[in-house]
Design a protein around this motif. Structure first.
Motif, short mmCIF file in Angstrom:
data_model
loop_
_atom_site.label_atom_id
_atom_site.label_comp_id
_atom_site.label_asym_id
_atom_site.label_seq_id
_atom_site.Cartn_x
_atom_site.Cartn_y
_atom_site.Cartn_z
N VAL A 134 0.58 -1.00 -0.14
CA VAL A 134 -0.02 0.37 -0.01
C VAL A 134 0.97 1.37 -0.14
N CYS A 135 0.62 2.27 -0.44
CA CYS A 135 1.74 3.90 -0.72
C CYS A 135 0.26 5.10 -0.80
N GLY A 136 0.36 5.40 -0.07
CA GLY A 136 -0.53 7.02 0.44
C GLY A 136 -0.07 8.12 -0.75
N ALA A 137 -1.46 8.39 -1.00
CA ALA A 137 -1.67 9.75 -1.91
C ALA A 137 -2.15 10.51 -0.59
N PHE A 138 -1.07 11.25 0.09
CA PHE A 138 -0.99 12.35 1.20
C PHE A 138 -0.11 13.29 1.14
N PRO A 139 -0.70 14.48 1.09
CA PRO A 139 -1.79 15.19 2.51
C PRO A 139 -3.00 15.36 1.18
N ALA A 140 -4.11 15.70 1.40
CA ALA A 140 -5.08 15.67 0.15
C ALA A 140 -4.92 17.19 -0.03
N GLN A 141 -4.69 17.09 -1.68
CA GLN A 141 -4.39 18.11 -2.19
C GLN A 141 -5.47 19.41 -2.51
N GLY A 142 -6.49 18.17 -2.42
CA GLY A 142 -7.34 19.66 -3.46
C GLY A 142 -7.73 18.79 -4.64
N GLY A 143 -7.17 18.23 -4.31
CA GLY A 143 -6.86 18.05 -6.69
C GLY A 143 -7.82 16.51 -6.73
N VAL A 144 -7.85 15.23 -5.19
CA VAL A 144 -9.22 14.41 -6.13
C VAL A 144 -10.55 14.84 -5.56
N ARG A 145 -11.75 14.59 -5.68
CA ARG A 145 -13.03 14.39 -5.55
C ARG A 145 -13.54 13.18 -5.19
N GLY A 146 -14.22 12.35 -4.25
CA GLY A 146 -14.68 10.93 -4.09
C GLY A 146 -16.10 11.69 -3.65
N THR A 147 -16.72 10.43 -4.71
CA THR A 147 -18.16 10.87 -4.79
C THR A 147 -18.80 8.99 -4.40
N VAL A 148 -19.47 8.80 -3.71
CA VAL A 148 -19.84 7.37 -3.35
C VAL A 148 -21.57 7.32 -4.62
N THR A 149 -21.50 5.93 -4.67
CA THR A 149 -21.81 5.32 -5.95
C THR A 149 -23.20 5.22 -5.01
N GLY A 150 -24.27 6.05 -6.33
CA GLY A 150 -25.48 5.82 -6.01
C GLY A 150 -26.17 7.02 -5.38
N GLY A 151 -25.24 8.11 -4.50
CA GLY A 151 -25.39 8.94 -3.64
C GLY A 151 -26.06 8.83 -2.53
N GLU A 152 -25.43 7.80 -2.17
CA GLU A 152 -26.02 7.45 -0.29
C GLU A 152 -24.59 7.67 0.32
N GLN A 153 -24.74 9.00 1.25
CA GLN A 153 -23.79 9.69 1.32
C GLN A 153 -23.18 8.20 3.11
N ASP A 154 -23.32 7.10 3.41
CA ASP A 154 -23.17 6.09 4.40
C ASP A 154 -22.41 4.58 3.79
N SER A 155 -22.72 5.17 2.04
CA SER A 155 -22.38 4.09 1.42
C SER A 155 -20.66 3.89 1.40
N THR A 156 -20.01 2.10 0.85
CA THR A 156 -18.61 2.15 1.39
C THR A 156 -18.18 2.34 -0.08
N GLN A 157 -18.31 2.27 -0.96
CA GLN A 157 -18.30 1.77 -2.17
C GLN A 157 -18.21 3.38 -3.31
N GLY A 158 -17.25 3.84 -4.22
CA GLY A 158 -17.79 5.51 -4.05
C GLY A 158 -16.71 5.49 -5.90
N GLU A 159 -16.35 6.61 -6.43
CA GLU A 159 -15.68 6.50 -7.61
C GLU A 159 -14.78 7.89 -7.52
N LEU A 160 -13.52 7.67 -7.64
CA LEU A 160 -12.68 9.17 -7.23
C LEU A 160 -12.68 10.07 -8.62
N THR A 161 -11.59 10.56 -8.54
CA THR A 161 -11.60 11.90 -9.99
C THR A 161 -10.13 12.89 -9.73
N GLY A 162 -8.96 12.85 -10.41
CA GLY A 162 -8.83 13.75 -10.07
C GLY A 162 -7.41 13.10 -10.55
N THR A 163 -6.24 14.51 -10.31
CA THR A 163 -4.62 14.13 -10.10
C THR A 163 -3.97 13.71 -9.16
#
Length: 381
Positions: A111-140
């Motif tokens: 495992v490696c880490g994309a740290f610290p948070a640089q504001g360049g990656v957006r995380g969205t949960v699948t289906g729009g449910e905020q308590d969902s454990t699955q999501g999608e990431l977009t950014g660099t």
């Protein structure tokens, strides 16, 4: 406060010292180039040192990373233990811990880490449910150390949520060369599937009711970042100790005008200052790690360790170069590796000035919170 290693921590440290000493030689480092050493990684995992970190705690990991730093061993040991084993053990769900920890321990999951948070990656949960454990990431993420070695990457998004995704799912991974040979890469994500580390915005121990005088439980992002800063401060302590040991050996054998360089008062004073800097890095890293293992607040202590690792670390590796004279500037000289690692660790997870500003802001914030709590208590009385 007691930093004396337990019997298990001392045994693991001694074993790590032997493995790193035997396999992370200048000849093998030269052969590895800018990549990692797979044989050394297999040896560490086969010895059980990666899996043992869950029981040894952060202080135990700091002790092991010191030994890695002494030889500048090119393996993703710190990364996998911090962003993988300790992060999943502390903040992962029971299912994630059962599924991931065995593989991390035996080395099949890196495992490696994309740290610290640089504001360049957006995380969205699948289906729009905020308590969902699955999501999608977009950014660099421009630079992720050990990305080329990893099977999974822990990503901090712009909301400081933590997501774990297989590297094979990434849209693009491009090799990036850093000052130190950390097998880094540029990570590009475009709707990449990911799983949230633990429950949404909930620390596994957040079920406990804290009294008003007790500090709030840190978020997973805050805890992982503080853990990383502490661990890499321990790595810097080892890098600096190794650099100073080489410098001391050099000035004791190198003669000038018929006398060893070590007999010169200026050389002795420079080496003594470097020794004190190494001890400052080490003891602040030990304190932060000990407090985390004891379940005590350690955010300010982690930042203090990070500041010493940055500021004092630079002084020590520059001292090593200075005491070696022209030999230290030789790119093939073993000492130069310590210089490169020290420079890289100076800026990783925040350079001295950035860390100092963050520390000041945190101290002010904590003071204001304490004042508000005291006023509330007086009002109730």
């Amino acid at each position: 406060m007691d930093f004396t290693p337990t019997e298990d921590q001392a045994a693991a440290r001694d074993l790590a010292a032997r493995i790193f000493g035997d396999l992370s030689t200048p000849e093998r480092l030269t052969a590895a180039g800018t990549g990692s050493d797979p044989e050394l990684w297999k040896a560490l995992c086969a010895a059980g040192l990666v899996g043992a970190v869950e029981e040894l705690g952060l202080l135990g990991l700091v002790l092991l990373l010191e030994e890695q730093g002494r030889t500048t061993a090119q393996v993703p040991f710190a990364s996998t233990c911090v962003y993988g084993l300790l992060a999943v053990a502390a903040h992962g769900s029971p299912e994630q811990r059962e599924r991931l920890l065995p593989g991390i321990g035996d080395g099949s999951v890196v495992v490696c880490g994309a740290f610290p948070a640089q504001g360049g990656v957006r995380g969205t949960v699948t289906g729009g449910e905020q308590d969902s454990t699955q999501g999608e990431l977009t950014g660099t993420v421009p630079v992720v150390p050990w990305l080329r070695d990893a099977t999974h990457v822990l990503v901090a998004d712009d909301r400081r949520e933590l997501w774990l995704t297989p590297v094979t799912e990434a849209t693009r991974v491009e090799a990036v060369e850093l000052t130190a040979p950390w097998s880094a890469g540029r990570l590009t994500l475009d709707g990449t599937p990911a799983e949230r580390l633990g429950a949404a915005g909930v620390h596994p121990r957040a079920q406990v009711q804290h009294l008003p005088t007790h500090p709030p439980t840190p978020s997973p992002y805050t805890d992982v970042l503080a853990t990383a800063r502490t661990a890499f401060a321990g790595l810097q302590a080892g890098v600096c100790a190794g650099s100073l040991a080489r410098a001391v050996a050099h000035v004791n054998t190198r003669e000038q005008f018929g006398r060893p360089l070590a007999t010169r008062q200026a050389v002795q004073l420079r080496a003594a200052d470097a020794h004190m800097d190494v001890e400052a890095i080490r003891v602040t890293a030990y304190e932060a790690a000990w407090r985390r293992d004891a379940g005590l607040p350690y955010a300010t202590h982690a930042l203090t360790a990070a500041w010493w690792a940055s500021e004092a670390g630079l002084r020590v590796v520059h001292t090593g170069q200075h005491l070696h004279g022209g030999a230290g500037a030789d790119l093939d000289h073993p000492l130069h590796r310590h210089f490169l690692w020290g420079r890289q660790l100076d800026a990783y997870l925040g350079c001295g000035g950035e860390v100092l500003q963050e520390l000041g802001e945190l101290i002010v914030s904590e003071s204001e919170s304490e004042s508000e709590s005291e006023e509330a208590e007086v009002g109730e009385e």
